[in-house]
Design an enzyme around this catalytic site. Structure first.
Site, PDB file in Angstrom:
ATOM      1  N   SER A 160      -2.478  42.411 -20.610  1.00 27.81           N
ATOM      2  CA  SER A 160      -1.338  42.047 -19.765  1.00 27.81           C
ATOM      3  C   SER A 160      -0.914  43.190 -18.850  1.00 27.81           C
ATOM      4  CB  SER A 160      -0.161  41.686 -20.680  1.00 27.81           C
ATOM      5  OG  SER A 160       1.042  41.657 -19.943  1.00 27.81           O
ATOM      6  N   TYR A 201       6.332  44.267 -26.940  1.00 23.37           N
ATOM      7  CA  TYR A 201       5.229  43.395 -26.494  1.00 23.37           C
ATOM      8  C   TYR A 201       4.180  44.217 -25.743  1.00 23.37           C
ATOM      9  CZ  TYR A 201       2.741  40.037 -23.512  1.00 23.37           C
ATOM     10  OH  TYR A 201       1.774  39.330 -22.845  1.00 23.37           O
ATOM     11  N   GLU A 261       1.968  43.922 -18.417  1.00 24.79           N
ATOM     12  CA  GLU A 261       3.100  44.586 -19.073  1.00 24.79           C
ATOM     13  C   GLU A 261       2.675  45.929 -19.658  1.00 24.79           C
ATOM     14  OE1 GLU A 261       6.514  43.654 -19.527  1.00 24.79           O
ATOM     15  OE2 GLU A 261       6.051  42.217 -17.944  1.00 24.79           O
TER      16      GLU A 261
HETATM   17  P1  NDP Z   1       2.117  31.029 -24.477  1.00 27.81           P
HETATM   18  O1  NDP Z   1       3.300  31.698 -25.056  1.00 27.81           O
HETATM   19  O2  NDP Z   1       2.283  29.816 -23.625  1.00 27.81           O
HETATM   20  O3  NDP Z   1       1.116  30.651 -25.691  1.00 27.81           O
HETATM   21  C1  NDP Z   1       0.940  31.502 -26.798  1.00 27.81           C
HETATM   22  C2  NDP Z   1       0.047  30.795 -27.804  1.00 27.81           C
HETATM   23  O4  NDP Z   1      -0.143  31.637 -28.964  1.00 27.81           O
HETATM   24  C3  NDP Z   1       0.596  29.474 -28.326  1.00 27.81           C
HETATM   25  O5  NDP Z   1      -0.467  28.544 -28.374  1.00 27.81           O
HETATM   26  C4  NDP Z   1       1.061  29.841 -29.732  1.00 27.81           C
HETATM   27  O6  NDP Z   1       1.046  28.754 -30.636  1.00 27.81           O
HETATM   28  C5  NDP Z   1      -0.006  30.841 -30.127  1.00 27.81           C
HETATM   29  N1  NDP Z   1       0.358  31.664 -31.279  1.00 27.81           N
HETATM   30  C6  NDP Z   1       1.429  32.494 -31.377  1.00 27.81           C
HETATM   31  N2  NDP Z   1       1.427  33.080 -32.582  1.00 27.81           N
HETATM   32  C7  NDP Z   1       0.344  32.625 -33.277  1.00 27.81           C
HETATM   33  C8  NDP Z   1      -0.186  32.855 -34.576  1.00 27.81           C
HETATM   34  N3  NDP Z   1       0.394  33.689 -35.449  1.00 27.81           N
HETATM   35  N4  NDP Z   1      -1.325  32.223 -34.953  1.00 27.81           N
HETATM   36  C9  NDP Z   1      -1.912  31.363 -34.090  1.00 27.81           C
HETATM   37  N5  NDP Z   1      -1.455  31.088 -32.854  1.00 27.81           N
HETATM   38  C10 NDP Z   1      -0.330  31.723 -32.455  1.00 27.81           C
HETATM   39  O7  NDP Z   1       1.288  32.142 -23.665  1.00 27.81           O
HETATM   40  P2  NDP Z   1       0.402  31.996 -22.311  1.00 27.81           P
HETATM   41  O8  NDP Z   1      -0.490  30.823 -22.428  1.00 27.81           O
HETATM   42  O9  NDP Z   1       1.281  32.170 -21.137  1.00 27.81           O
HETATM   43  O10 NDP Z   1      -0.461  33.342 -22.394  1.00 27.81           O
HETATM   44  C11 NDP Z   1      -1.718  33.395 -23.068  1.00 27.81           C
HETATM   45  C12 NDP Z   1      -2.001  34.834 -23.477  1.00 27.81           C
HETATM   46  O11 NDP Z   1      -2.052  35.651 -22.307  1.00 27.81           O
HETATM   47  C13 NDP Z   1      -0.962  35.478 -24.390  1.00 27.81           C
HETATM   48  O12 NDP Z   1      -1.648  36.364 -25.246  1.00 27.81           O
HETATM   49  C14 NDP Z   1      -0.072  36.260 -23.423  1.00 27.81           C
HETATM   50  O13 NDP Z   1       0.560  37.318 -24.086  1.00 27.81           O
HETATM   51  C15 NDP Z   1      -1.131  36.715 -22.424  1.00 27.81           C
HETATM   52  N6  NDP Z   1      -0.633  36.991 -21.091  1.00 27.81           N
HETATM   53  C16 NDP Z   1       0.085  36.046 -20.412  1.00 27.81           C
HETATM   54  C17 NDP Z   1       0.533  36.280 -19.139  1.00 27.81           C
HETATM   55  C18 NDP Z   1       1.291  35.233 -18.376  1.00 27.81           C
HETATM   56  O14 NDP Z   1       1.865  35.577 -17.335  1.00 27.81           O
HETATM   57  N7  NDP Z   1       1.294  33.975 -18.806  1.00 27.81           N
HETATM   58  C19 NDP Z   1       0.260  37.568 -18.455  1.00 27.81           C
HETATM   59  C20 NDP Z   1      -0.602  38.454 -19.228  1.00 27.81           C
HETATM   60  C21 NDP Z   1      -1.008  38.176 -20.493  1.00 27.81           C
HETATM   61  P3  NDP Z   1       2.361  27.825 -30.938  1.00 27.81           P
HETATM   62  O15 NDP Z   1       2.227  26.651 -30.011  1.00 27.81           O
HETATM   63  O16 NDP Z   1       2.171  27.487 -32.364  1.00 27.81           O
HETATM   64  O17 NDP Z   1       3.583  28.676 -30.669  1.00 27.81           O
HETATM   65  P1  GDP Z   2       7.634  39.075 -18.239  1.00 19.98           P
HETATM   66  O1  GDP Z   2       7.230  39.820 -17.017  1.00 19.98           O
HETATM   67  O2  GDP Z   2       6.477  38.749 -19.144  1.00 19.98           O
HETATM   68  O3  GDP Z   2       8.738  39.703 -18.992  1.00 19.98           O
HETATM   69  O4  GDP Z   2       8.103  37.614 -17.713  1.00 19.98           O
HETATM   70  P2  GDP Z   2       9.560  36.941 -17.582  1.00 19.98           P
HETATM   71  O5  GDP Z   2       9.361  35.724 -16.739  1.00 19.98           O
HETATM   72  O6  GDP Z   2      10.183  36.732 -18.922  1.00 19.98           O
HETATM   73  O7  GDP Z   2      10.441  38.029 -16.795  1.00 19.98           O
HETATM   74  C1  GDP Z   2      10.080  38.489 -15.514  1.00 19.98           C
HETATM   75  C2  GDP Z   2      11.220  39.358 -14.972  1.00 19.98           C
HETATM   76  O8  GDP Z   2      12.331  38.512 -14.687  1.00 19.98           O
HETATM   77  C3  GDP Z   2      11.729  40.428 -15.945  1.00 19.98           C
HETATM   78  O9  GDP Z   2      11.861  41.663 -15.266  1.00 19.98           O
HETATM   79  C4  GDP Z   2      13.106  39.928 -16.359  1.00 19.98           C
HETATM   80  O10 GDP Z   2      14.050  40.977 -16.631  1.00 19.98           O
HETATM   81  C5  GDP Z   2      13.516  39.163 -15.116  1.00 19.98           C
HETATM   82  N1  GDP Z   2      14.557  38.157 -15.394  1.00 19.98           N
HETATM   83  C6  GDP Z   2      15.750  38.050 -14.746  1.00 19.98           C
HETATM   84  N2  GDP Z   2      16.482  37.067 -15.281  1.00 19.98           N
HETATM   85  C7  GDP Z   2      15.750  36.532 -16.287  1.00 19.98           C
HETATM   86  C8  GDP Z   2      15.995  35.462 -17.217  1.00 19.98           C
HETATM   87  O11 GDP Z   2      17.047  34.822 -17.218  1.00 19.98           O
HETATM   88  N3  GDP Z   2      14.992  35.176 -18.105  1.00 19.98           N
HETATM   89  C9  GDP Z   2      13.804  35.866 -18.109  1.00 19.98           C
HETATM   90  N4  GDP Z   2      12.848  35.510 -18.978  1.00 19.98           N
HETATM   91  N5  GDP Z   2      13.571  36.899 -17.264  1.00 19.98           N
HETATM   92  C10 GDP Z   2      14.515  37.215 -16.362  1.00 19.98           C
END
Ligand code: NDP
Ligand code: GDP
Length: 326
Positions: free
Chosen positions: A124, A148, A126
């Site tokens: 990520s 995270y 992040e």
């Molecule tokens: P989501 O939060 O939408 O999905 C996370 C998934 O992980 C869900 O299917 C959840 O299952 C599963 N999960 C969580 N804990 C466990 C566990 N203990 N055992 C099995 N499964 C588990 O994330 P995204 O689809 O947005 O992201 C996919 C990946 O990419 C993640 O690793 C995220 O950190 C990473 N990522 C995402 C970014 C983004 O902008 N979207 C950017 C960079 C990295 P359940 O439905 O049961 O909760």
């Molecule tokens: P992140 O980059 O994975 O933390 O994705 P988020 O969508 O959760 O947050 C993106 C940015 O939006 C971060 O810098 C937050 O501080 C900012 N932000 C501002 N207001 C909010 C809010 O109400 N909810 C979330 N989730 N983020 C917010």
């Protein structure tokens, strides 16, 4: 011969897009789901007949080993994680178990079952946190700003380490924020698009947000899962930044989203300190030139198209035209 893929985190945003992409490529797709008292399969409901789901948990080593033995995948995409930054401040240890050690459990399982299996790790942006250069690229040092981000740095380096130590085809996609109509409602983009739809349709009055100055490099999840797949088709494993190279503030996102329905964002958005973080990532912007050169990848959906797609889908949901439960 068709390939077999195993996706952890298949119920999440990226899992749904990736499963669809792999099915379109003719893959046999298996998904790992953890046990819960209610099924949360809304995002993969349209695919449920075409994929096979298995119960296992990132916390349970033997469940992962058994799952890999049972499915014999050619490729594993490790998307499962505790993925929400604010929750990582509230539950840092659990985040470390899922998002950091969970990666080692997957890699150990591969080591035990077969080192021929290819592995993708969901790293990520992040990890860059307090950015050490702009734009960020594969060589930019990490400085994570949340439990995270710290956990993702661990997951990233253990993936590199297993590649170097055991000759496993293990790669990491350093993905910048990517969104879609399937994004979880806690994340700021979907929180905004959902609120815009509700406000437009008279079901909500105000939208409370935290840091409006935060800048992100937002892309479309459908584009980004294509990059994951491409990384896994190369001759040699490597790590890639996946981004758009454009950054926008949360304020910009509000403006485009409210504009799309003919409203002025300043009339509706209020600041609630509850949404501020102990430490935030102020700016992120990625350089995807390595992915472009080696994988032929580039983003297709623009920022404006992304915002409008999310608002339009939430308008359909809130008005009842679309009932997908997401
Ligand atoms: P989501 O939060 O939408 O999905 C996370 C998934 O992980 C869900 O299917 C959840 O299952 C599963 N999960 C969580 N804990 C466990 C566990 N203990 N055992 C099995 N499964 C588990 O994330 P995204 O689809 O947005 O992201 C996919 C990946 O990419 C993640 O690793 C995220 O950190 C990473 N990522 C995402 C970014 C983004 O902008 N979207 C950017 C960079 C990295 P359940 O439905 O049961 O909760
Ligand atoms: P992140 O980059 O994975 O933390 O994705 P988020 O969508 O959760 O947050 C993106 C940015 O939006 C971060 O810098 C937050 O501080 C900012 N932000 C501002 N207001 C909010 C809010 O109400 N909810 C979330 N989730 N983020 C917010």
């Amino acid at each position: 011969m068709s390939k077999t893929a195993l996706i952890t985190g298949i119920t999440g945003q990226d899992g749904a897009y990736l499963a669809q992409l792999l099915l379109d490529q003719g893959y046999e797709v298996h998904g790992m789901v953890r046990r819960s008292s209610s099924d949360r399969f809304d995002r993969i409901e349209p695919l449920i007949e075409d994929i096979t789901l298995h119960q296992a948990d990132l916390l349970d080593q033997l469940s992962i080993v058994r799952l890999i033995e049972a499915t014999s995948p050619d490729e594993i995409y490790n998307l499962a994680a505790q993925s929400f930054v604010p929750t990582s401040f509230e539950q840092p240890l659990l985040t470390g178990e899922f998002t950091a050690l969970g990666v080692t459990r997957m890699l150990e399982a591969i080591r035990q079952v077969s080192t021929e299996i290819r592995f993708y790790q969901a790293s990520s942006s992040e990890m860059f946190g307090t950015v050490q250069e702009t734009p960020q690229r594969e060589t930019t040092p990490f400085w994570p700003r949340s439990p995270y981000g710290v956990a993702k740095v661990y997951g990233h380096w253990i993936t590199v380490n297993y590649r170097e130590s055991y000759d496993i085809f293990a790669c990491s996609g350093i993905l910048f924020n990517h969104e879609s109509p399937l994004r979880g409602k806690q994340f700021v983009t979907r929180k905004i698009s959902d609120a815009v739809a509700r406000i437009k349709l008279g079901k909500q009055e105000k939208l409370s947000l935290g840091n409006l100055d935060a800048e992100r490099d937002w892309g479309f999840a459908g584009d980004y899962v294509r990059a994951m797949w491409l990384m896994m088709q190369q001759d040699t494993p490597d790590d890639y930044v996946v981004s758009t190279g454009q950054r926008h503030t949360v304020r910009d996102f509000c403006q485009v989203a409210f504009d799309h329905v003919g409203l002025n964002w300043e009339d509706y958005v209020e600041i609630d300190p509850a949404f501020l973080r102990p430490a935030d990532v102020n700016t992120l912007c990625g350089d995807f030139s390595k992915a472009h050169e080696n994988l032929g990848w580039q983003p297709e959906v623009t920022f404006e198209q992304l915002v409008q797609m999310m608002v339009d889908t939430d308008l359909d949901r809130v008005s009842g035209k679309l009932n997908d439960g997401v």
